[in-house]
Design a protein around this motif. Sequence first.
Motif, PDB file in Angstrom:
ATOM      1  N   ASN A 251     -37.296  30.455 -18.276  1.00 44.03           N
ATOM      2  CA  ASN A 251     -37.449  31.113 -19.570  1.00 44.03           C
ATOM      3  C   ASN A 251     -38.903  31.455 -19.880  1.00 44.03           C
ATOM      4  OD1 ASN A 251     -34.689  31.145 -20.428  1.00 44.03           O
ATOM      5  ND2 ASN A 251     -34.846  28.933 -20.677  1.00 44.03           N
ATOM      6  N   GLY A 252     -39.645  31.727 -18.844  1.00 46.12           N
ATOM      7  CA  GLY A 252     -41.034  32.117 -19.047  1.00 46.12           C
ATOM      8  C   GLY A 252     -41.976  30.937 -19.230  1.00 46.12           C
TER       9      GLY A 252
ATOM     10  N   SER B 231     -47.103  27.645 -25.962  1.00 45.19           N
ATOM     11  CA  SER B 231     -47.112  26.602 -24.932  1.00 45.19           C
ATOM     12  C   SER B 231     -45.986  25.608 -25.157  1.00 45.19           C
ATOM     13  CB  SER B 231     -48.444  25.842 -24.939  1.00 45.19           C
ATOM     14  OG  SER B 231     -49.462  26.625 -24.401  1.00 45.19           O
ATOM     15  N   LEU B 232     -45.552  25.483 -26.389  1.00 41.94           N
ATOM     16  CA  LEU B 232     -44.540  24.476 -26.705  1.00 41.94           C
ATOM     17  C   LEU B 232     -43.224  25.079 -27.195  1.00 41.94           C
ATOM     18  CD1 LEU B 232     -43.994  21.469 -26.853  1.00 41.94           C
ATOM     19  CD2 LEU B 232     -45.011  21.418 -29.131  1.00 41.94           C
ATOM     20  N   VAL B 233     -43.231  26.343 -27.531  1.00 37.60           N
ATOM     21  CA  VAL B 233     -42.049  26.966 -28.134  1.00 37.60           C
ATOM     22  C   VAL B 233     -41.491  28.046 -27.197  1.00 37.60           C
ATOM     23  CG1 VAL B 233     -41.215  28.350 -30.079  1.00 37.60           C
ATOM     24  CG2 VAL B 233     -42.848  26.491 -30.478  1.00 37.60           C
ATOM     25  N   ASP B 234     -40.202  27.985 -26.960  1.00 41.76           N
ATOM     26  CA  ASP B 234     -39.558  28.935 -26.055  1.00 41.76           C
ATOM     27  C   ASP B 234     -39.570  30.360 -26.601  1.00 41.76           C
ATOM     28  OD1 ASP B 234     -38.136  27.343 -23.787  1.00 41.76           O
ATOM     29  OD2 ASP B 234     -37.757  26.188 -25.621  1.00 41.76           O
ATOM     30  N   CYS B 235     -39.440  31.312 -25.682  1.00 46.28           N
ATOM     31  CA  CYS B 235     -39.485  32.727 -26.045  1.00 46.28           C
ATOM     32  C   CYS B 235     -38.127  33.393 -25.784  1.00 46.28           C
ATOM     33  CB  CYS B 235     -40.579  33.417 -25.242  1.00 46.28           C
ATOM     34  SG  CYS B 235     -40.667  35.178 -25.559  1.00 46.28           S
ATOM     35  N   PRO B 236     -37.428  33.824 -26.829  1.00 45.93           N
ATOM     36  CA  PRO B 236     -36.114  34.468 -26.660  1.00 45.93           C
ATOM     37  C   PRO B 236     -36.122  35.680 -25.730  1.00 45.93           C
ATOM     38  CG  PRO B 236     -36.396  33.839 -28.945  1.00 45.93           C
ATOM     39  CD  PRO B 236     -37.732  33.612 -28.253  1.00 45.93           C
ATOM     40  N   VAL B 237     -37.212  36.432 -25.688  1.00 50.78           N
ATOM     41  CA  VAL B 237     -37.243  37.585 -24.778  1.00 50.78           C
ATOM     42  C   VAL B 237     -37.081  37.114 -23.332  1.00 50.78           C
ATOM     43  CG1 VAL B 237     -38.566  39.537 -23.920  1.00 50.78           C
ATOM     44  CG2 VAL B 237     -38.695  38.955 -26.334  1.00 50.78           C
ATOM     45  N   SER B 238     -37.807  36.074 -22.982  1.00 51.74           N
ATOM     46  CA  SER B 238     -37.705  35.558 -21.611  1.00 51.74           C
ATOM     47  C   SER B 238     -36.283  35.091 -21.305  1.00 51.74           C
ATOM     48  CB  SER B 238     -38.678  34.395 -21.416  1.00 51.74           C
ATOM     49  OG  SER B 238     -39.999  34.863 -21.334  1.00 51.74           O
ATOM     50  N   HIS B 239     -35.650  34.507 -22.301  1.00 45.74           N
ATOM     51  CA  HIS B 239     -34.280  34.018 -22.078  1.00 45.74           C
ATOM     52  C   HIS B 239     -33.324  35.192 -21.831  1.00 45.74           C
ATOM     53  CE1 HIS B 239     -31.189  31.001 -22.096  1.00 45.74           C
ATOM     54  NE2 HIS B 239     -30.554  31.508 -23.132  1.00 45.74           N
ATOM     55  N   LEU B 240     -33.496  36.270 -22.573  1.00 42.53           N
ATOM     56  CA  LEU B 240     -32.665  37.457 -22.339  1.00 42.53           C
ATOM     57  C   LEU B 240     -32.903  38.003 -20.928  1.00 42.53           C
ATOM     58  CD1 LEU B 240     -30.683  39.650 -23.333  1.00 42.53           C
ATOM     59  CD2 LEU B 240     -32.662  40.933 -24.161  1.00 42.53           C
ATOM     60  N   LEU B 241     -34.151  38.011 -20.506  1.00 42.90           N
ATOM     61  CA  LEU B 241     -34.452  38.510 -19.167  1.00 42.90           C
ATOM     62  C   LEU B 241     -33.752  37.654 -18.112  1.00 42.90           C
ATOM     63  CD1 LEU B 241     -38.211  39.544 -19.280  1.00 42.90           C
ATOM     64  CD2 LEU B 241     -36.198  40.610 -20.264  1.00 42.90           C
ATOM     65  N   GLU B 242     -33.708  36.356 -18.337  1.00 40.06           N
ATOM     66  CA  GLU B 242     -33.034  35.493 -17.363  1.00 40.06           C
ATOM     67  C   GLU B 242     -31.524  35.715 -17.383  1.00 40.06           C
ATOM     68  OE1 GLU B 242     -34.381  31.500 -16.979  1.00 40.06           O
ATOM     69  OE2 GLU B 242     -36.358  32.266 -16.427  1.00 40.06           O
ATOM     70  N   ALA B 243     -30.992  35.985 -18.565  1.00 40.13           N
ATOM     71  CA  ALA B 243     -29.549  36.264 -18.644  1.00 40.13           C
ATOM     72  C   ALA B 243     -29.222  37.540 -17.862  1.00 40.13           C
ATOM     73  CB  ALA B 243     -29.120  36.400 -20.106  1.00 40.13           C
ATOM     74  N   LEU B 244     -30.049  38.558 -18.038  1.00 40.79           N
ATOM     75  CA  LEU B 244     -29.827  39.806 -17.297  1.00 40.79           C
ATOM     76  C   LEU B 244     -29.987  39.570 -15.807  1.00 40.79           C
ATOM     77  CD1 LEU B 244     -31.644  42.243 -19.720  1.00 40.79           C
ATOM     78  CD2 LEU B 244     -29.254  42.404 -19.002  1.00 40.79           C
TER      79      LEU B 244
END
Lengths: 482, 482
Positions: A251-252, B231-244
């Motif tokens: 997730n980046g 550094s500590l908080v996840d990024c929803p964009v990255s999660h979408l990229l992984e889903a794709l």
Amino acid sequence: MEASLERIGTQIDRDLDQHIANIQSLIRQPSMSTSGGLGIREMAVRLQKAFAELGCQDTALFDTSGNPVVFGHYDTGASKTLIVYLMYDTEAVLPEEEWISPPLEANLVELPPFGRCIIGRGAVNSKGPLQAFLNTVAAIHAAGEALPVNLKFVAEGEEELGSIHVADVLQDHGASLQADALFFPAAGQQANGHTTLTLGSRTAIIFELEVNGERWGRGPSKFEIHAGSRSLVDCPVSHLLEALNCLIADNGNRILVEGFYEDVVPPNEEEEELLDRLAARWDEEAYRARLGVKAFIDGLAGRAALKRLIFEPAFNIRGIYGGDSRTGDVNVSKAIIPHRAVCKVGLSLVPDQNKVDIVEKIRAHLDRNGFADVAMRVRPDYLRDPGAWGQVSVHDDIVVAMLHTYARYGIDPEIWPRSPGGWPGYLFQHYLGIPFLSGGAGHGGGAHSSNEYLVVDGHDTVRGLADLEKSYAHMLYEYASL
Amino acid sequence: MEASLERIGTQIDRDLDQHIANIQSLIRQPSMSTSGGLGIREMAVRLQKAFAELGCQDTALFDTSGNPVVFGHYDTGASKTLIVYLMYDTEAVLPEEEWISPPLEANLVELPPFGRCIIGRGAVNSKGPLQAFLNTVAAIHAAGEALPVNLKFVAEGEEELGSIHVADVLQDHGASLQADALFFPAAGQQANGHTTLTLGSRTAIIFELEVNGERWGRGPSKFEIHAGSRSLVDCPVSHLLEALNCLIADNGNRILVEGFYEDVVPPNEEEEELLDRLAARWDEEAYRARLGVKAFIDGLAGRAALKRLIFEPAFNIRGIYGGDSRTGDVNVSKAIIPHRAVCKVGLSLVPDQNKVDIVEKIRAHLDRNGFADVAMRVRPDYLRDPGAWGQVSVHDDIVVAMLHTYARYGIDPEIWPRSPGGWPGYLFQHYLGIPFLSGGAGHGGGAHSSNEYLVVDGHDTVRGLADLEKSYAHMLYEYASL
């Protein structure tokens, strides 16, 4: 010292209505660097005049290729000199309709539980603290006291743009700017009275990655085309996703760029100690609540979470865009293959990562993995001073002075080795070799957002404007006494 | 037949100015389904009146939960009945400033090398061909000839929205719509005179995938937050990229969804033959040039390229969006972690893929791979008739009639087993069991784009309006004669 502070405090209480009016007046003059520079020049001229009226023997507008830096030197003959870093620009006011009181009227509004607050753009970030500091200096004079330190005001007008010309000024006017430390007046308390004191600042690289069919040599090259051909025609959006996928994983949260982590410095002894102390008292739940975050990366908590937050670099996709961006209504959709896709990345670095080196590593990593076609546009000002970052010791005089000051208000701040974000104090350390710190009792909120406010009345734990100004005076005297 | 066609041709030549005026008049009445339905109702009423004036014994507005379908039945007592499929809606005219002649003025403009053309929204897609067909019927009457087939006009007003209510009408009014075949009048020639004849149409699924922090339980949940915490908080964009990334690979050209390809039917014998013939004459370079594409997927060419284009499903990212979407200027950037990211996907399917089944497979694949939080919003009308697709044989009467017609104009069309895109003809095959075809001599361009035009004069290879109308008459007579 105590007698002087007593007199200054009485003076501040006596002049408070005028001090409030001064802040309101400053807010009413817009100075929005991110909105085409609205009012910037007027504000710079006004500040120079204010420095002169306050008794500065020397004032100047330092020109840059952007907005000028306003300089003022108040030499009181003291042995120590403090740079007072100020920013005279603000963010924009949009969306204006969300404000409960017009952002440029700076009205006094009752905001429970804080009592009266000034609502307006810049109220806390940072025209309120700026004028509060000037009010303090004026009160010191009015009380017949002498400033215990010499002051060099340095007010920049591009903080909201990333302080992109501060380094130029430091290089061009270094001789005029010699000082013992830097102080950035702020309202350091949170809504519950909690206060943090950060000893350092990290830096960032901002860049865009773009895939377009023209450069790629595949997919639509010049315009979006009908989706009907997708079985045979490549999609630039997918290619961008693969490029990102080659740079980051989990997730980046893990950066795959070869050599990316090799210069990351682990916490030293003092930082490990600070981390222990911070972890013991960190209100993690409040931190998460403020951000609207339910869980941290990998479910981290406590000391481990803090360690990641402060000491780990981050690859943040600030935005991504390509093709039909009308989202939220699946019935609205254009049957196209986009010809380009772009994402904006913010890379937050830690010591001793070098920005130029990191950019080279990313470019090489993309090239090696078949993404030579992916354009990488790096914001050039962010490559200036590629190795610069800043942090002071908890034992530095300026830090000790601020801790003593906070103690007078029963405030025991969380001490953060570095802030997760950044401000340009580190550049002064880099160019002038001086420590830097920001602080002040008092509270405001809504920076960059609507309904920005500065607390005027306050209560036992969240200090009002009078205490904010007194805390600045205390800080100056504490610093002078060390 | 030849004598009748001779007289009809003479009549068309004689009435051409009036025919041009008829088309201009139709274009001047806006009917934009994608722009809030501007003029749609007026156009439907107008068409119903036109059908009646043309001699239809029976006309009706078939109501739907969207725009009405206009019906007209011209019973000439012939043994065969043809549905004439028409669409009375158009795309919007934006951006209006790009038009060299106002899109609703339908002016006659000299466009070399074609001579006079009508420029206006709908000129070719498809008010021009629509009115040209009505002009043809009028000319047949004016020449004192009888229509060789019975006609059932079916004009829908939502083609640009994806023909979302045609299936309802076919289900509700199937009895009234019985016929032997369907014909969709078009201007089938390209700018160089080349003509394609497609025997079938594929279908699509349109959906959005969305990651938001709220549903994910990680990252910012309700609003974008300062990038400092990345550094500590996840990024929803990255999660979408992984889903794709879990759904597709190879720049999106290979679909990883378990079982996705299992119902894909390879070309049958007739299709393999058509593919051979098509490959032998396909002007691949012209095709690429028209799309602005330098190279196809995997460098495919010739027969292999055509086979992929026609017989392979596609996963197309039509658009992606999240966070700061202001691209192209790296100096403009918001230091945020986005709280949501969305992408729009168009899935182009081939026989015998079932839409409901495919959606279930995608959902299950996401769930199995740790992306249960990723919201999937499927455009519901695209799940209607999940197994429906359509294709006719090259030996069907309607195809033979069109080939004979083209032969009269020296046009030897490329025959495509299926078009890469789609149009709703397949729904008529599905519900009424009849073959469907689109065609006509003549040329226009700029569908969905600015400066849409229909050629009026033409030259030796690109036929003008008179020939377009004559080709419709020929098609009717050829069809009746088989």
